[in-house]
Design a protein around this motif. Structure first.
Motif, short mmCIF file in Angstrom:
data_model
loop_
_atom_site.label_atom_id
_atom_site.label_comp_id
_atom_site.label_asym_id
_atom_site.label_seq_id
_atom_site.Cartn_x
_atom_site.Cartn_y
_atom_site.Cartn_z
N THR A 119 2.69 -1.44 -11.16
CA THR A 119 2.32 -2.63 -10.35
C THR A 119 3.36 -3.72 -10.54
OG1 THR A 119 0.91 -3.64 -11.81
CG2 THR A 119 0.13 -2.15 -9.91
N THR A 120 4.15 -3.91 -11.56
CA THR A 120 4.88 -4.95 -11.83
C THR A 120 6.27 -4.80 -11.17
OG1 THR A 120 4.10 -5.65 -14.07
CG2 THR A 120 6.41 -6.17 -13.26
N GLU A 121 6.66 -3.62 -10.88
CA GLU A 121 7.83 -2.94 -10.31
C GLU A 121 7.66 -3.11 -8.91
OE1 GLU A 121 9.91 0.32 -13.38
OE2 GLU A 121 7.97 0.89 -12.30
N VAL A 122 6.35 -2.66 -8.30
CA VAL A 122 6.08 -2.75 -6.86
C VAL A 122 6.13 -4.16 -6.56
CG1 VAL A 122 4.06 -2.75 -5.12
CG2 VAL A 122 4.58 -0.88 -6.89
N ALA A 123 5.58 -5.15 -7.20
CA ALA A 123 5.70 -6.69 -6.99
C ALA A 123 7.27 -6.82 -6.85
CB ALA A 123 4.83 -7.35 -8.19
N PHE A 149 -2.66 -9.34 -3.34
CA PHE A 149 -3.40 -8.36 -2.97
C PHE A 149 -4.80 -8.18 -3.18
CE2 PHE A 149 -4.33 -3.96 -3.05
CZ PHE A 149 -3.43 -3.18 -2.24
N LYS A 150 -5.21 -8.67 -4.31
CA LYS A 150 -6.95 -8.70 -4.34
C LYS A 150 -7.48 -9.44 -3.38
CE LYS A 150 -10.79 -8.18 -6.28
NZ LYS A 150 -11.17 -8.62 -7.66
N LYS A 151 -6.95 -10.81 -2.87
CA LYS A 151 -7.39 -11.73 -1.84
C LYS A 151 -7.39 -10.64 -0.72
CE LYS A 151 -6.92 -16.25 0.16
NZ LYS A 151 -6.15 -17.39 0.06
N ARG A 200 -4.63 2.02 -5.96
CA ARG A 200 -3.77 2.96 -6.13
C ARG A 200 -4.91 4.19 -6.64
NH1 ARG A 200 1.31 2.72 -9.89
NH2 ARG A 200 2.59 2.92 -7.78
N LEU A 201 -5.64 3.97 -7.53
CA LEU A 201 -6.74 4.98 -8.15
C LEU A 201 -7.45 5.40 -7.00
CD1 LEU A 201 -7.77 3.19 -11.53
CD2 LEU A 201 -6.41 5.37 -11.05
N GLN A 202 -8.11 4.54 -6.04
CA GLN A 202 -9.20 4.74 -4.97
C GLN A 202 -7.99 5.92 -4.04
OE1 GLN A 202 -10.65 2.24 -1.70
NE2 GLN A 202 -12.12 2.00 -3.26
N LYS A 248 0.55 -1.26 0.00
CA LYS A 248 -0.09 -0.18 -0.04
C LYS A 248 0.88 1.07 0.16
CE LYS A 248 -4.25 -1.91 2.24
NZ LYS A 248 -4.84 -2.06 3.66
N GLU A 249 2.05 1.26 0.84
CA GLU A 249 2.85 2.13 0.82
C GLU A 249 3.50 2.58 -0.49
OE1 GLU A 249 5.69 1.35 4.03
OE2 GLU A 249 4.17 1.74 5.68
N LEU A 250 3.98 1.78 -1.09
CA LEU A 250 4.53 1.85 -2.46
C LEU A 250 3.55 2.44 -3.36
CD1 LEU A 250 6.91 -1.38 -2.37
CD2 LEU A 250 7.81 0.99 -2.51
N LEU A 251 2.33 1.80 -3.54
CA LEU A 251 1.46 2.10 -4.40
C LEU A 251 1.02 3.60 -4.25
CD1 LEU A 251 -0.71 -1.02 -4.17
CD2 LEU A 251 0.41 -0.63 -6.23
N VAL A 252 0.95 3.98 -3.17
CA VAL A 252 0.52 5.33 -2.85
C VAL A 252 1.72 6.36 -2.97
CG1 VAL A 252 -0.67 6.86 -1.25
CG2 VAL A 252 -1.68 4.56 -1.61
N GLU A 253 2.69 6.04 -2.32
CA GLU A 253 3.99 7.09 -2.20
C GLU A 253 4.92 7.02 -3.26
OE1 GLU A 253 5.47 6.11 1.68
OE2 GLU A 253 3.83 6.38 2.81
#
Length: 286
Positions: A248-252, A267-269, A279-281, A237-242
């Motif tokens: 998302t591939t790089e975050v993975a 993540f979805k689970k 991220r969009l939300q 969550k931190e990486l996606l937002v900050e």
């Protein structure tokens, strides 16, 4: 280092009675007639030892204790003990464990250094169960299922007593939880190539994975793996937002996932949103 593959050879070495069965062996210790000092040896089966008034000279200034000790395959142990203790032992073949795994808890793999210390009342309870076990053990295979049931009772008592031990010395055990949580934080302070697992942190703390897992579960009400997953999601969550420059591939890959698709499913689970949706939300809220 010598390894004993069966009860008979180990019992002969240490000075215990000849076993009546190749899969379960139950008996009482007789220290004056036993080997009181030995170099490290290993057994290719499981042992549960209940020792009363036991003092190991390997430990400096050690006082006699009442405790349950565990040996599992590939674990080595040496000893140098006073001859004035009493106690009982239960030996279980790997076959018995495999065929009745539902009966046996994780502390069979705790290891010698994670002993369970007993109160006098607990010693009496375990002794009473052992008397019944001996009765059905000496009748051999005629009452094998009854014997197994008493083994299960013994293991259930050990589980209850461990919970008592965890609760009565919270400083000691909560420190293990704190060290586990700090190690998890430290893990992601450096570039990672894979997801962390429980064994990694157990090795880091010098504990068995099962022992670490049970302590973490006792104090956090979540398994060690669930704690790891929670932390990975927090980092995600931190990486996606900050760090929105990362896709998302790089975050993975930053988190140690080998396959980005697995990260998205994971993540979805956990969050009920895909990484992109989260991220969009988050951006919209800000």
């Amino acid at each position: 280092m010598k390894t004993f593959n069966d009860f008979a050879s180990y019992n002969e070495y240490i000075g215990l009675a000849k076993p009546l069965d190749n899969d379960i062996d139950v008996g009482y210790y007789d220290p004056p007639n036993m080997l009181l000092k030995s170099e490290a040896v290993a057994v290719d089966f499981y042992r549960i030892s209940i020792k009363v008034g036991y003092r190991d000279k390997f430990v400096s200034n050690a006082k006699p204790v009442n405790a349950v000790f565990f040996n599992s395959p590939e674990m080595s142990v040496g000893w140098d003990v006073d001859p004035n203790y009493t106690g009982m032992y239960l030996q279980l073949s790997k076959k018995t464990i495999e065929e009745n795994r539902y009966l046996f808890k994780t502390y069979l793999d705790y290891g010698q250094h994670e002993a369970l210390y007993l109160t006098d009342e607990e010693v009496q309870e375990i002794s009473a169960v052992f008397q019944l076990m001996m009765k059905y053990y000496e009748s051999k295979k005629q009452n094998f299922n009854v014997l197994l049931s008493y083994v299960n009772v013994l293991v259930s008592l050990v589980e209850a007593f461990y919970k008592r031990q965890f609760s009565t010395d919270p400083k000691q055990y909560s420190r293990i939880v704190t060290d586990f949580q700090q190690s998890l934080i430290d893990y992601y302070k450096q570039p990672v190539k894979q997801l962390p697992n429980v064994q990694y942190f157990a090795d880091k703390l010098g504990l068995t994975a099962n022992y670490l897992g049970d302590i973490v579960k006792h104090f956090t009400q979540k398994s060690a793996l669930e704690n790891i997953h929670d932390f990975v999601i927090k980092k995600a969550k931190e990486l996606l937002v900050e760090n929105q420059k990362l896709n998302t591939t790089e975050v993975a890959y930053e988190l140690g996932f080998e396959y980005p698709n697995y990260f998205s499913k994971f993540f979805k689970k956990q969050v009920n949103l895909t990484p992109k949706e989260y991220r969009l939300q988050a951006i919209h809220k800000n």
